[in-house]
Scaffold this motif. Structure first.
Motif, PDB file in Angstrom:
ATOM      1  N   THR A 155       0.858  -1.188   0.000  1.00 21.70           N
ATOM      2  CA  THR A 155       0.000   0.000   0.000  1.00 21.70           C
ATOM      3  C   THR A 155       0.895   1.239   0.000  1.00 21.70           C
ATOM      4  OG1 THR A 155      -0.195  -0.388   2.388  1.00 21.70           O
ATOM      5  CG2 THR A 155      -2.065  -0.959   1.019  1.00 21.70           C
ATOM      6  N   SER A 156       0.808   2.011  -1.076  1.00 22.49           N
ATOM      7  CA  SER A 156       1.724   3.138  -1.259  1.00 22.49           C
ATOM      8  C   SER A 156       1.383   4.334  -0.393  1.00 22.49           C
ATOM      9  CB  SER A 156       1.743   3.552  -2.729  1.00 22.49           C
ATOM     10  OG  SER A 156       0.452   3.936  -3.175  1.00 22.49           O
ATOM     11  N   CYS A 157       0.184   4.343   0.224  1.00 24.43           N
ATOM     12  CA  CYS A 157      -0.225   5.505   1.017  1.00 24.43           C
ATOM     13  C   CYS A 157       0.538   5.609   2.335  1.00 24.43           C
ATOM     14  CB  CYS A 157      -1.727   5.470   1.290  1.00 24.43           C
ATOM     15  SG  CYS A 157      -2.258   4.143   2.407  1.00 24.43           S
ATOM     16  N   ILE A 158       1.137   4.495   2.812  1.00 23.81           N
ATOM     17  CA  ILE A 158       1.881   4.538   4.080  1.00 23.81           C
ATOM     18  C   ILE A 158       3.315   4.057   3.884  1.00 23.81           C
ATOM     19  CG2 ILE A 158      -0.113   4.383   5.617  1.00 23.81           C
ATOM     20  CD1 ILE A 158       0.428   1.368   5.831  1.00 23.81           C
ATOM     21  N   LEU A 159       3.826   4.256   2.663  1.00 23.68           N
ATOM     22  CA  LEU A 159       5.192   3.844   2.350  1.00 23.68           C
ATOM     23  C   LEU A 159       6.019   5.076   2.032  1.00 23.68           C
ATOM     24  CD1 LEU A 159       6.522   0.975   2.053  1.00 23.68           C
ATOM     25  CD2 LEU A 159       6.352   1.332  -0.416  1.00 23.68           C
ATOM     26  N   PHE A 160       7.069   5.317   2.810  1.00 18.90           N
ATOM     27  CA  PHE A 160       7.912   6.477   2.564  1.00 18.90           C
ATOM     28  C   PHE A 160       8.824   6.236   1.353  1.00 18.90           C
ATOM     29  CE2 PHE A 160       7.634   7.200   7.398  1.00 18.90           C
ATOM     30  CZ  PHE A 160       6.496   7.986   7.246  1.00 18.90           C
ATOM     31  N   LEU A 161       9.129   7.296   0.628  1.00 18.17           N
ATOM     32  CA  LEU A 161       9.907   7.179  -0.602  1.00 18.17           C
ATOM     33  C   LEU A 161      11.249   6.459  -0.444  1.00 18.17           C
ATOM     34  CD1 LEU A 161       9.200  10.585  -2.393  1.00 18.17           C
ATOM     35  CD2 LEU A 161       8.748   8.310  -3.310  1.00 18.17           C
ATOM     36  N   PRO A 162      12.009   6.649   0.655  1.00 16.18           N
ATOM     37  CA  PRO A 162      13.290   5.945   0.747  1.00 16.18           C
ATOM     38  C   PRO A 162      13.186   4.430   0.706  1.00 16.18           C
ATOM     39  CG  PRO A 162      13.248   7.769   2.292  1.00 16.18           C
ATOM     40  CD  PRO A 162      11.863   7.652   1.738  1.00 16.18           C
ATOM     41  N   TYR A 163      11.999   3.885   0.982  1.00 16.20           N
ATOM     42  CA  TYR A 163      11.826   2.433   0.912  1.00 16.20           C
ATOM     43  C   TYR A 163      12.099   1.913  -0.500  1.00 16.20           C
ATOM     44  CZ  TYR A 163       9.928  -2.173   2.090  1.00 16.20           C
ATOM     45  OH  TYR A 163       9.784  -3.524   2.328  1.00 16.20           O
ATOM     46  N   LEU A 164      11.943   2.777  -1.511  1.00 15.39           N
ATOM     47  CA  LEU A 164      12.149   2.371  -2.903  1.00 15.39           C
ATOM     48  C   LEU A 164      13.622   2.271  -3.276  1.00 15.39           C
ATOM     49  CD1 LEU A 164       9.481   4.631  -4.685  1.00 15.39           C
ATOM     50  CD2 LEU A 164       9.217   2.266  -3.926  1.00 15.39           C
ATOM     51  N   HIS A 165      14.501   2.765  -2.439  1.00 18.53           N
ATOM     52  CA  HIS A 165      15.927   2.852  -2.751  1.00 18.53           C
ATOM     53  C   HIS A 165      16.481   1.470  -3.124  1.00 18.53           C
ATOM     54  CE1 HIS A 165      19.622   4.956  -2.915  1.00 18.53           C
ATOM     55  NE2 HIS A 165      20.104   4.662  -1.733  1.00 18.53           N
ATOM     56  N   GLY A 166      16.952   1.330  -4.384  1.00 18.44           N
ATOM     57  CA  GLY A 166      17.542   0.082  -4.836  1.00 18.44           C
ATOM     58  C   GLY A 166      16.548  -0.948  -5.339  1.00 18.44           C
ATOM     59  N   LYS A 167      15.262  -0.552  -5.508  1.00 19.95           N
ATOM     60  CA  LYS A 167      14.234  -1.506  -5.917  1.00 19.95           C
ATOM     61  C   LYS A 167      13.569  -1.035  -7.220  1.00 19.95           C
ATOM     62  CE  LYS A 167      13.250  -2.549  -1.030  1.00 19.95           C
ATOM     63  NZ  LYS A 167      14.068  -1.480  -0.405  1.00 19.95           N
ATOM     64  N   GLN A 168      12.580  -1.794  -7.680  1.00 19.45           N
ATOM     65  CA  GLN A 168      11.790  -1.417  -8.841  1.00 19.45           C
ATOM     66  C   GLN A 168      10.346  -1.171  -8.405  1.00 19.45           C
ATOM     67  OE1 GLN A 168      10.738  -4.461 -11.762  1.00 19.45           O
ATOM     68  NE2 GLN A 168      11.130  -3.041 -13.447  1.00 19.45           N
ATOM     69  N   LEU A 169       9.748  -0.123  -8.941  1.00 16.24           N
ATOM     70  CA  LEU A 169       8.361   0.213  -8.649  1.00 16.24           C
ATOM     71  C   LEU A 169       7.529   0.033  -9.914  1.00 16.24           C
ATOM     72  CD1 LEU A 169       6.088   1.489  -6.892  1.00 16.24           C
ATOM     73  CD2 LEU A 169       6.903   3.729  -7.677  1.00 16.24           C
ATOM     74  N   LEU A 170       6.438  -0.726  -9.795  1.00 18.67           N
ATOM     75  CA  LEU A 170       5.490  -0.908 -10.890  1.00 18.67           C
ATOM     76  C   LEU A 170       4.119  -0.407 -10.460  1.00 18.67           C
ATOM     77  CD1 LEU A 170       6.413  -4.541 -12.048  1.00 18.67           C
ATOM     78  CD2 LEU A 170       7.191  -2.382 -13.042  1.00 18.67           C
ATOM     79  N   THR A 171       3.456   0.318 -11.344  1.00 17.29           N
ATOM     80  CA  THR A 171       2.108   0.793 -11.091  1.00 17.29           C
ATOM     81  C   THR A 171       1.177   0.237 -12.155  1.00 17.29           C
ATOM     82  OG1 THR A 171       2.197   2.774 -12.476  1.00 17.29           O
ATOM     83  CG2 THR A 171       3.149   2.937 -10.259  1.00 17.29           C
ATOM     84  N   VAL A 172      -0.120   0.478 -12.011  1.00 15.36           N
ATOM     85  CA  VAL A 172      -1.086  -0.053 -12.964  1.00 15.36           C
ATOM     86  C   VAL A 172      -0.830   0.486 -14.372  1.00 15.36           C
ATOM     87  CG1 VAL A 172      -2.840   1.751 -12.618  1.00 15.36           C
ATOM     88  CG2 VAL A 172      -3.541  -0.603 -13.216  1.00 15.36           C
ATOM     89  N   GLU A 173      -0.224   1.668 -14.461  1.00 13.47           N
ATOM     90  CA  GLU A 173       0.066   2.249 -15.772  1.00 13.47           C
ATOM     91  C   GLU A 173       1.105   1.445 -16.553  1.00 13.47           C
ATOM     92  OE1 GLU A 173      -1.686   5.466 -13.305  1.00 13.47           O
ATOM     93  OE2 GLU A 173      -0.050   4.040 -12.974  1.00 13.47           O
ATOM     94  N   HIS A 174       1.897   0.650 -15.854  1.00 16.35           N
ATOM     95  CA  HIS A 174       2.952  -0.108 -16.531  1.00 16.35           C
ATOM     96  C   HIS A 174       2.469  -1.436 -17.096  1.00 16.35           C
ATOM     97  CE1 HIS A 174       5.602   2.316 -13.640  1.00 16.35           C
ATOM     98  NE2 HIS A 174       5.727   2.838 -14.836  1.00 16.35           N
ATOM     99  N   LEU A 175       1.246  -1.836 -16.771  1.00 16.19           N
ATOM    100  CA  LEU A 175       0.788  -3.161 -17.185  1.00 16.19           C
ATOM    101  C   LEU A 175       0.297  -3.187 -18.631  1.00 16.19           C
ATOM    102  CD1 LEU A 175       1.103  -3.737 -14.192  1.00 16.19           C
ATOM    103  CD2 LEU A 175      -1.057  -4.989 -14.259  1.00 16.19           C
ATOM    104  N   SER A 176      -0.457  -2.191 -19.038  1.00 20.91           N
ATOM    105  CA  SER A 176      -0.952  -2.158 -20.408  1.00 20.91           C
ATOM    106  C   SER A 176       0.091  -1.491 -21.311  1.00 20.91           C
ATOM    107  CB  SER A 176      -2.274  -1.397 -20.487  1.00 20.91           C
ATOM    108  OG  SER A 176      -2.121  -0.101 -19.948  1.00 20.91           O
ATOM    109  N   LYS A 177      -0.051  -1.668 -22.603  1.00 11.52           N
ATOM    110  CA  LYS A 177       0.914  -1.089 -23.542  1.00 11.52           C
ATOM    111  C   LYS A 177       0.225  -0.817 -24.877  1.00 11.52           C
ATOM    112  CE  LYS A 177       2.518  -5.731 -24.777  1.00 11.52           C
ATOM    113  NZ  LYS A 177       3.669  -6.643 -24.873  1.00 11.52           N
ATOM    114  N   THR A 178       0.893  -0.071 -25.728  1.00  9.44           N
ATOM    115  CA  THR A 178       0.396   0.230 -27.059  1.00  9.44           C
ATOM    116  C   THR A 178       1.201  -0.564 -28.075  1.00  9.44           C
ATOM    117  OG1 THR A 178      -0.229   2.462 -26.370  1.00  9.44           O
ATOM    118  CG2 THR A 178      -0.070   2.049 -28.730  1.00  9.44           C
ATOM    119  N   VAL A 179       0.520  -1.355 -28.891  1.00 12.81           N
ATOM    120  CA  VAL A 179       1.162  -2.174 -29.919  1.00 12.81           C
ATOM    121  C   VAL A 179       0.568  -1.809 -31.276  1.00 12.81           C
ATOM    122  CG1 VAL A 179       1.633  -4.513 -30.719  1.00 12.81           C
ATOM    123  CG2 VAL A 179       1.499  -4.049 -28.264  1.00 12.81           C
ATOM    124  N   ASN A 180       1.437  -1.301 -32.163  1.00 14.86           N
ATOM    125  CA  ASN A 180       0.994  -0.889 -33.505  1.00 14.86           C
ATOM    126  C   ASN A 180      -0.196   0.067 -33.440  1.00 14.86           C
ATOM    127  OD1 ASN A 180       2.949  -2.567 -34.728  1.00 14.86           O
ATOM    128  ND2 ASN A 180       1.558  -4.331 -34.624  1.00 14.86           N
TER     129      ASN A 180
END
Length: 478
Positions: free
Chosen positions: A76-101
């Motif tokens: 849950t990103s609402c109670i996660l401070f930004l430094p927790y991301l240090h050295g990791k990968q963040l994926l959101t719902v925007e990264h799941l779909s894509k545009t093909v042709n």
């Protein structure tokens, strides 16, 4: 290594983000991941519904490389401070779909959810999608669906259609784009971990080693200790407090390990509750029973063992378990380490024996197959709820089937987790007979003076505590 670095580095999908966090920047070290995402119009899928990690509308996925594998963790990103991301990968719902042709293409998880009409108003849907995406990527089974979705609320769709979608998602035999670029992501994350330096802003320090953490704690004993901050973050998001200077232990490698030895388990203080659940519950069903209903998977993915113990909460779910297993807390400062039992460690309500220059480094849990363990949590909701009360019991029988040793530990019955000493003393040496357990259950109602609050009356708690001992007796074929 530089003494100070007020930048964090992480992957936002494929993009390397280098973000400065201090009082002179747009974002501080206690800015939440959700606040940061919603400051960018390209990342508005995650929503704020509760600001306390309860509804799941803000769920995102954090990816970590562990032993050449990628671990996908819904949080849950609402109670996660930004430094927790240090050295990791963040994926959101925007990264799941894509545009093909020129055509918009959904991720299979999104397609299946739409197929089963798993969304109506859509407010919470992005969070549900990300929980199901984590479920899909970690190749979990139908048995794991409830755990995966326990932290996501949906007030209008109905859970049956979402569950039906989850069942099909669990059976998907599809290689998505994240799997196709897995080797590349592993290399990127390994390099990122190799290159990152300890984060150090004006009021937030995130060391990378135990030695560094102990040195900092000695130099700055006033620092507030956090692991996943699933509890402390609420002071900011719900009470709008300015937090004191923080020492974040979430990236200390030595504290994130679980090691099993011949006669004991060694649990690092920064081990997450989900990590603990996955590693230990096959050996100890009482751990599984309690940890399966500890918060939600999103909370378990960040909440730490050390944080739960160090809070000294009278209703901390893990504490009665550790008491029943006679666990030792290893406390360290820069110069030495010392073991303490939980009875020694917890002094009063939210008060421990921890000195200003000390921190919890690990928990030692003995392995003794002669003990019978049992646990139960009572709460208004089955999952994602605070205990009304909890119990963890341990019994060791003699050769003639008498009680040779017994531990009856309760949470929620006093200002601290406690032993039912009168019942323990009464049962010691007795035969396993219903009459003896009935008498000890009555002693429990006499020994404790619990409080009345929003979760239960004092009379109700006393009855529940006694009934849990009765249930323990009837649960076993001694």
């Amino acid at each position: 290594m530089r003494e100070e670095r007020n930048n964090i580095e992480f992957l936002l999908n494929d993009e390397l983000v280098n973000l400065k966090l201090d009082s002179d920047s747009d974002f501080s070290s206690t800015t939440t991941v959700l606040e940061w995402l919603r400051s960018n119009s390209d990342y508005l899928g995650a929503k704020e519904g509760c600001a306390e990690g309860d509804c799941g509308a803000c769920t995102v996925v954090i990816v970590e490389e562990v032993n050449d594998k990628l671990i996908y963790k819904a949080v849950t990103s609402c109670i996660l401070f930004l430094p927790y991301l240090h050295g990791k990968q963040l994926l959101t719902v925007e990264h799941l779909s894509k545009t093909v042709n020129g055509e918009y293409e959904l991720h299979p998880v999104q397609e299946v959810l739409a197929k089963y009409n798993g969304s109506q108003c859509g407010y919470c849907t992005p969070g549900i999608v990300m929980s199901l995406f984590s479920f899909y990527k970690n190749q979990e089974t139908e048995e794991d669906i409830q755990n995966s979705l326990s932290g996501n609320l949906c007030r209008c769709t109905g859970y049956e259609s979402i569950k039906e979608a989850a069942i099909e998602i669990g059976d998907l035999n599809y290689v998505d784009e994240f799997a196709c670029k897995e080797e590349k992501t592993i290399v990127q994350l390994k390099q990122l971990k190799k290159d990152i330096e300890a984060f150090h802003s004006d009021h937030y320090i995130q060391p990378l080693s135990l030695e560094e953490a102990l040195r900092i704690k000695q130099e700055k004993p006033e620092l507030l200790l956090i692991g996943g901050a699933s509890d402390i973050a609420l002071l900011k998001t719900k009470k709008h407090q300015d937090l004191a200077a923080i020492l974040d232990l979430s990236n200390v490698k030595e504290l994130k390990e679980i090691n099993k030895h011949d006669s004991y388990w060694e649990i690092g203080a920064a081990v997450t509750m989900e990590q603990l659940r996955q590693e230990m519950t096959s050996d100890w069903p009482d751990f599984k029973k309690m940890l399966d209903v500890f918060g939600s998977q999103q909370i378990r993915n960040v909440a730490t063992v050390g944080g739960n113990v160090g809070s000294a909460s009278p209703i901390g779910d893990l504490l009665p378990l550790l008491m029943a297993h006679q666990a030792e807390i290893i406390i360290q400062n820069k110069h030495e380490a010392r073991p303490e039992s939980l009875d020694e460690f917890i002094l009063a309500y939210r008060k421990t024996s921890l000195m200003p220059d000390e921190l919890i480094s690990k928990i030692i849990i003995p392995i003794d197959k002669d003990w019978i363990f049992w646990s139960e949590k009572v709460s208004k909701r089955k999952q994602l709820d605070i205990s009304t009360l909890s119990a963890a019991f341990a019994v060791r029988l003699t050769k003639d089937k008498k009680i040779g040793a017994i531990i009856l530990a309760y949470g929620g019955m006093a200002a601290i987790p406690v032993h039912a000493t009168l019942a323990e003393e009464y049962l010691l040496g007795k035969e396993i007979e219903e009459a003896h357990f009935e008498k000890s259950a009555q002693l429990i109602t006499e020994e404790f003076q619990p409080i009345t609050d929003a979760r239960a009356s004092k009379e109700g708690r006393a009855i529940l505590a006694a009934n849990l001992l009765r249930k323990f007796y009837f649960s076993f074929d001694f």
